[in-house]
Scaffold this motif. Structure first.
Motif, mmCIF file in Angstrom:
data_model
loop_
_atom_site.group_PDB
_atom_site.id
_atom_site.type_symbol
_atom_site.label_atom_id
_atom_site.label_comp_id
_atom_site.label_asym_id
_atom_site.label_seq_id
_atom_site.Cartn_x
_atom_site.Cartn_y
_atom_site.Cartn_z
ATOM 1 N N ASP A 9 0.741 -1.534 -0.103
ATOM 2 C CA ASP A 9 -0.220 0.203 0.206
ATOM 3 C C ASP A 9 0.924 1.245 0.089
ATOM 4 O OD1 ASP A 9 -2.864 -1.023 0.573
ATOM 5 O OD2 ASP A 9 -1.729 -2.504 1.689
ATOM 6 N N GLY A 10 0.634 2.171 -1.112
ATOM 7 C CA GLY A 10 1.126 2.997 -1.163
ATOM 8 C C GLY A 10 2.867 3.068 -1.508
ATOM 9 N N ASP A 14 -1.661 1.982 -5.385
ATOM 10 C CA ASP A 14 -2.816 2.997 -4.893
ATOM 11 C C ASP A 14 -4.085 2.536 -3.725
ATOM 12 O OD1 ASP A 14 -3.635 5.848 -4.581
ATOM 13 O OD2 ASP A 14 -3.289 6.562 -6.101
ATOM 14 N N ALA A 16 -5.339 3.869 -1.915
ATOM 15 C CA ALA A 16 -5.933 5.025 -0.762
ATOM 16 C C ALA A 16 -7.566 5.178 -1.082
ATOM 17 C CB ALA A 16 -5.028 6.455 -0.636
ATOM 18 N N ALA A 17 -7.677 5.108 -2.078
ATOM 19 C CA ALA A 17 -9.252 5.122 -2.777
ATOM 20 C C ALA A 17 -10.490 4.664 -1.834
ATOM 21 C CB ALA A 17 -9.152 5.270 -3.977
ATOM 22 N N ILE A 20 -10.820 5.358 1.563
ATOM 23 C CA ILE A 20 -11.290 6.964 1.642
ATOM 24 C C ILE A 20 -12.513 6.704 2.094
ATOM 25 C CG2 ILE A 20 -11.555 8.562 1.168
ATOM 26 C CD1 ILE A 20 -8.693 8.425 0.342
ATOM 27 N N ALA A 37 -10.377 12.917 2.578
ATOM 28 C CA ALA A 37 -9.767 12.338 2.533
ATOM 29 C C ALA A 37 -7.848 12.149 2.185
ATOM 30 C CB ALA A 37 -9.482 12.293 0.665
ATOM 31 N N GLU A 38 -7.973 13.281 2.380
ATOM 32 C CA GLU A 38 -6.423 13.947 2.618
ATOM 33 C C GLU A 38 -5.683 12.892 4.326
ATOM 34 O OE1 GLU A 38 -2.004 14.186 2.311
ATOM 35 O OE2 GLU A 38 -3.435 14.222 0.846
ATOM 36 N N ARG A 41 -5.784 9.064 4.213
ATOM 37 C CA ARG A 41 -5.218 9.045 3.179
ATOM 38 C C ARG A 41 -3.290 8.496 3.976
ATOM 39 N NH1 ARG A 41 -0.356 10.544 -0.418
ATOM 40 N NH2 ARG A 41 -0.423 9.340 -2.511
ATOM 41 N N VAL A 44 -3.468 5.699 6.292
ATOM 42 C CA VAL A 44 -2.533 4.245 4.965
ATOM 43 C C VAL A 44 -1.654 3.631 5.469
ATOM 44 C CG1 VAL A 44 -3.457 3.040 2.940
ATOM 45 C CG2 VAL A 44 -4.209 4.745 3.301
ATOM 46 N N THR A 85 -9.009 1.062 -7.171
ATOM 47 C CA THR A 85 -7.542 0.211 -6.919
ATOM 48 C C THR A 85 -7.174 -0.179 -7.942
ATOM 49 O OG1 THR A 85 -7.533 0.348 -4.487
ATOM 50 C CG2 THR A 85 -6.339 -1.263 -5.203
ATOM 51 N N TYR A 189 2.206 7.264 0.919
ATOM 52 C CA TYR A 189 0.991 7.619 2.460
ATOM 53 C C TYR A 189 2.209 8.193 3.253
ATOM 54 C CZ TYR A 189 -1.941 5.381 -0.633
ATOM 55 O OH TYR A 189 -2.592 4.511 -1.669
#
Length: 232
Positions: A9-10, A14, A16-17, A20, A37-38, A41, A44, A85, A189
């Motif tokens: 992850d990260g 990707d 994160a979506a 989120i 969202a930030e 993120r 994560v 993702t 992230y």
């Protein structure tokens, strides 16, 4: 360098979506303000506990109620693990080049094996990935070097012949502890409390984009292999 290992992850993917989406839905279910969202993120890489804590800051992480919410989060994620993702932009080209030159790549992650395998299957990466090491496979997780040594062993290499790419201090520490060449993925992230001074992570290299990562790996792995082959 003879192989490239990634955090998941990260770094490689990707994800994160989807995290989120689930955390924000949990906020709505609870009837509280939706976490940005930030803010999600940057949590994560800290795992499910840190993300669920954004929704339930009043609960102790060992509280059975909190643990039930964490389990619900993991169940929701596992049910729809790759809705939004994908690999980071440019990563497919990097993996393609590694495979064209018969250079193994793999994953060392703190994500549970069941979720990691489901994610790789959803993205058609299962057969392409040479090694996957998860917390289920070891007695000590990153930043301990045990997972790194196991990954290297499973592809018949010494750890010092591998590159490890990650977006968290524990990734860099684990790689360094195993004497791997470490690359900090600054496009990932980055944890909020560690992102202001990336040099303090003591990575061998810092890259800001996947394009930069591709260039570095090309110079460290592809080019030397090509030159060696040309001299045979």
């Amino acid at each position: 360098m003879k192989a490239v290992l990634f955090d998941l992850d990260g770094t490689l993917i990707d994800t994160a979506a989807d995290f989120i989406r689930i955390i924000q839905d949990m906020c709505r279910d609870k009837g509280i303000a939706v976490v940005s969202a930030e803010d999600i993120r940057v949590q994560v890489s800290e795992g499910a506990r840190a993300m669920v804590k954004l929704v339930y800051p009043e609960l102790d992480v060992e509280d059975p109620i909190f643990l039930a919410h964490r389990q619900r989060f993991l169940a929701l994620y596992g049910a729809d693990i790759a809705v939004d993702t994908d690999l980071f932009e440019g990563m497919y080209a990097l993996l393609d080049e590694l495979e064209q030159h018969q250079i193994p790549w793999g994953i060392v992650t703190n994500k549970p094996r069941s979720l990691s395998e489901a994610l790789l299957k959803a993205l058609n990466l299962t057969e392409r990935c040479s090694v996957l090491v998860c917390p289920d496979d070891v007695s000590k997780t990153k930043p301990d070097p045990e997972p790194m040594y196991l990954a290297a062993k499973n592809i018949d290499l010494d750890a010092q012949d591998c590159i490890y790419v990650g977006d968290h201090p524990r990734d860099i520490d684990a790689g360094r502890n195993a004497q791997m060449y470490t690359i900090l993925a600054a496009y990932g992230y980055l944890p909020l409390q560690h992102k202001d001074d990336l040099t303090a992570w003591h990575a061998d290299c810092i890259v800001k984009t996947v394009a930069e990562l591709h260039e570095v790996i090309h110079d460290l792995v592809i080019k030397p292999k090509t030159l060696n082959t040309a001299t045979l």
